[in-house]
Write an enzyme that holds these catalytic residues in place. Structure first.
Site, PDB file in Angstrom:
ATOM      1  N   SER A   1       4.619   2.647   7.801  1.00  0.00           N
ATOM      2  CA  SER A   1       4.308   1.482   6.974  1.00  0.00           C
ATOM      3  C   SER A   1       5.504   1.073   6.134  1.00  0.00           C
ATOM      4  O   SER A   1       6.105   1.889   5.440  1.00  0.00           O
ATOM      5  CB  SER A   1       3.125   1.780   6.059  1.00  0.00           C
ATOM      6  OG  SER A   1       1.932   1.907   6.791  1.00  0.00           O
TER       7      SER A   1
ATOM      8  N   HIS B   1       0.810  -1.221   0.000  1.00  0.00           N
ATOM      9  CA  HIS B   1       0.000   0.000   0.000  1.00  0.00           C
ATOM     10  C   HIS B   1       0.846   1.276   0.000  1.00  0.00           C
ATOM     11  O   HIS B   1       0.332   2.362  -0.239  1.00  0.00           O
ATOM     12  CB  HIS B   1      -0.984   0.000   1.175  1.00  0.00           C
ATOM     13  CG  HIS B   1      -0.387   0.245   2.519  1.00  0.00           C
ATOM     14  ND1 HIS B   1      -0.085  -0.768   3.403  1.00  0.00           N
ATOM     15  CD2 HIS B   1      -0.035   1.383   3.156  1.00  0.00           C
ATOM     16  CE1 HIS B   1       0.415  -0.267   4.509  1.00  0.00           C
ATOM     17  NE2 HIS B   1       0.462   1.043   4.386  1.00  0.00           N
TER      18      HIS B   1
ATOM     19  N   ASP C   1       0.119  -7.682   1.407  1.00  0.00           N
ATOM     20  CA  ASP C   1       0.562  -6.294   1.523  1.00  0.00           C
ATOM     21  C   ASP C   1       2.093  -6.198   1.504  1.00  0.00           C
ATOM     22  O   ASP C   1       2.696  -5.445   2.261  1.00  0.00           O
ATOM     23  CB  ASP C   1       0.009  -5.632   2.786  1.00  0.00           C
ATOM     24  CG  ASP C   1       0.102  -4.114   2.732  1.00  0.00           C
ATOM     25  OD1 ASP C   1       0.153  -3.566   1.615  1.00  0.00           O
ATOM     26  OD2 ASP C   1       0.150  -3.476   3.807  1.00  0.00           O
TER      27      ASP C   1
END
Length: 510
Positions: free
Chosen positions: A226, A116, A146
């Site tokens: 992230s 992402h 992911d």
């Protein structure tokens, strides 16, 4: 003010305090800088030094990632040839930018991050701790886990060391390193512990083959973290920071990381072929509940329950596994929750076989050899019909309240028979629609009645007996006594985003 100051000097002079003050000051300056020795504090000091050493070792391999996507938007349509006369109405490119973290896994420039962070990006830029900047190539991505692999053109880069996320224990210290809240806080290090393992986050990723097996940590993780590493006190990466649970969008003490063992498996396939190939045994599963353990004669509540099969050609179904079986082992490895089964099976090659151990009602233990199939593509949601919401009047309906289960059921009507979303029910011979669930009964929160967002459920079988009428339902329940487990096969119609499917619901009879 001036008078008070002068009076103060005079008073100090009279008491000869100025000389003493200068002497005291000189004494303080000459005092040797010795550290206090506190034996009880030594373990904490040693831990602090360990954090320092780990941060200094890992930070050079952490990167700051900027992604950019440019989209041209026509804000107003003009007749052909008029663009030059009205330039203010031309479509202007809209640039979307995002930032995240990543880390270097090979000295020749391979990096790991989250999908992402770079999804849909036209341009990806990577900045190292030493401020060098590189344009990155996206080698491959896997939305289901992911994970994304990037490559920069550089050599002799610092790299991280991989740990073993399977052996990571709850309560261990962990450090999260990354770039929270953008460039202003780049290369931030936060500390906490491993709070939990095997976490499932509902609604995080879309797709039928997503694997969620998150490590939970209270090390502060914020937007921008992230893709960064979660590191143990030995300086080994045990996870990729990926998500937070928060009502505000910022750290609330609940951060989640993808286990590095899972990430490495995905990475190897992405580097080798640019994509991930998955194998399946063709089952839909749910973690075992106390009622499931009681039904199969197991004291410990473990394993996953086979809810339904992907099709009649499901490898598990063809091997002899049945709905309601509790899978406890695959290839001799214990299965406690669904993500473990997915990881053991998912990254094997189609055509390979696995040994599956199940417990069946009555305490029967069976072993099956299952030949794996290739995972089919995600179903096209445009071809899935929606059951919609059913509104039923009370006049003319035939209902039956089960005093033991606390539910009201109705037989299917001609309108239901014509509903294409209920075709699987009719192929199984029909069933009974749940119209109401009493909050005092064992079925409360387990079955979805008419009018609920997930409902209405349709009961197909009770303890293996098909139930198409009220009399079928009564007869099936007569054989179940207080303290026994009633096993229901239930169909949930689904919606446009999720097709209808069967599941197993076991209820303890009061």
């Amino acid at each position: 003010m001036g008078f008070a100051f002068v009076l103060g000097l005079a008073f100090a002079s009279a008491l000869d305090l100025r000389g003493h003050g200068n002497a005291a000051q000189a004494s303080l300056l000459q005092q040797p800088a010795t550290r206090p020795f506190i034996p009880a504090a030594k373990p904490a000091a040693d831990l602090g030094q360990a954090f320092v050493a780990v941060a200094e070792h890992v930070k050079p391999a952490v990167v700051f990632i900027q992604s950019q996507h440019q989209e041209r938007v026509d804000t107003r349509r003009l007749p052909p040839g008029f663009d030059d006369f009205f330039p203010q109405f031309r479509g202007r490119p809209r640039v979307e930018q995002g930032t995240g973290s990543g880390f270097i896994v090979s000295s020749d420039g391979y990096l790991l991050t989250n999908n992402h962070v770079v999804e849909g990006a036209d341009k990806v830029t990577v900045r190292l701790l030493d401020k060098r900047v590189f344009q990155a190539k996206v080698v491959g991505t896997d939305p289901q886990t992911d994970i994304a692999v990037l490559k920069i053109d550089a050599q002799n880069l610092p790299t991280v060391a991989f740990g073993n996320s399977d052996s990571t224990q709850i309560g261990e210290w962990a450090l999260a390193i990354g770039n929270p809240l953008g460039e202003a806080f780049a290369f931030t290090v936060t500390a906490g512990i491993i709070s939990a393992k095997g976490r499932l986050l509902q609604g995080l990723y879309a797709g039928g083959y997503q694997i969620q097996d998150f490590i939970q940590t209270d090390a502060a993780i914020n937007p921008g973290n992230s893709g960064g590493p979660l590191v143990n006190v030995r300086g080994e990466v045990v996870g990729i920071n990926a998500a937070i649970a928060s009502e505000t969008g910022y750290s609330a003490g609940y951060g989640f990381a993808i286990p590095i063992n899972l990430a490495r498996t995905v990475m190897q396939q992405l580097v080798a072929s640019g994509r991930v190939q998955r194998a399946v045994i063709g089952v839909m599963i749910q973690e075992a509940r106390p009622e499931d353990a009681q039904a199969v004669g197991e004291r410990d509540i473990k394993g996953v329950v086979v809810q339904d099969f992907s099709s009649d050609e499901s490898p598990a179904k063809k091997a002899g596994i049945q709905q309601g079986d509790v899978i406890t082992e695959v290839d001799g490895r214990p299965i406690e929750y669904g993500a473990q089964l997915q990881q053991i099976v998912g990254f094997k090659k189609p055509g390979e076989t696995v040994s599956v151990t199940v417990l069946r009602e009555g305490g029967v233990r069976k072993n099956f050899t299952v030949r794996l199939a290739a995972a089919p593509p995600t179903p096209d949601t445009e071809q899935i019909s929606s059951a919609g919401s059913r509104t039923r009047g009370t006049a003319g309906t035939i209902s039956r309240r089960s005093a033991t289960l606390g539910i009201t059921v109705e037989e299917l009507t001609q309108e239901d028979v014509r509903d294409p979303s209920l075709r699987p029910v009719l192929q199984n011979g029909g069933g009974l629609l749940v119209t109401d669930v009493s909050p005092d009964g064992p079925a409360y929160s387990r079955l979805a009645p008419q009018g609920s967002p997930a409902g209405p459920d349709i009961i197909l079988k009770v303890n293996g007996q098909p139930v198409r009428t009220r009399e079928d339902f009564r007869a099936a329940l007569r054989a179940v006594h207080s303290g026994d487990i009633a096993t229901l096969i239930v169909f949930s119609p689904g919606n446009q985003a999720q097709p209808g499917q069967q599941r197993v619901v076991r209820l303890l009879m009061p």
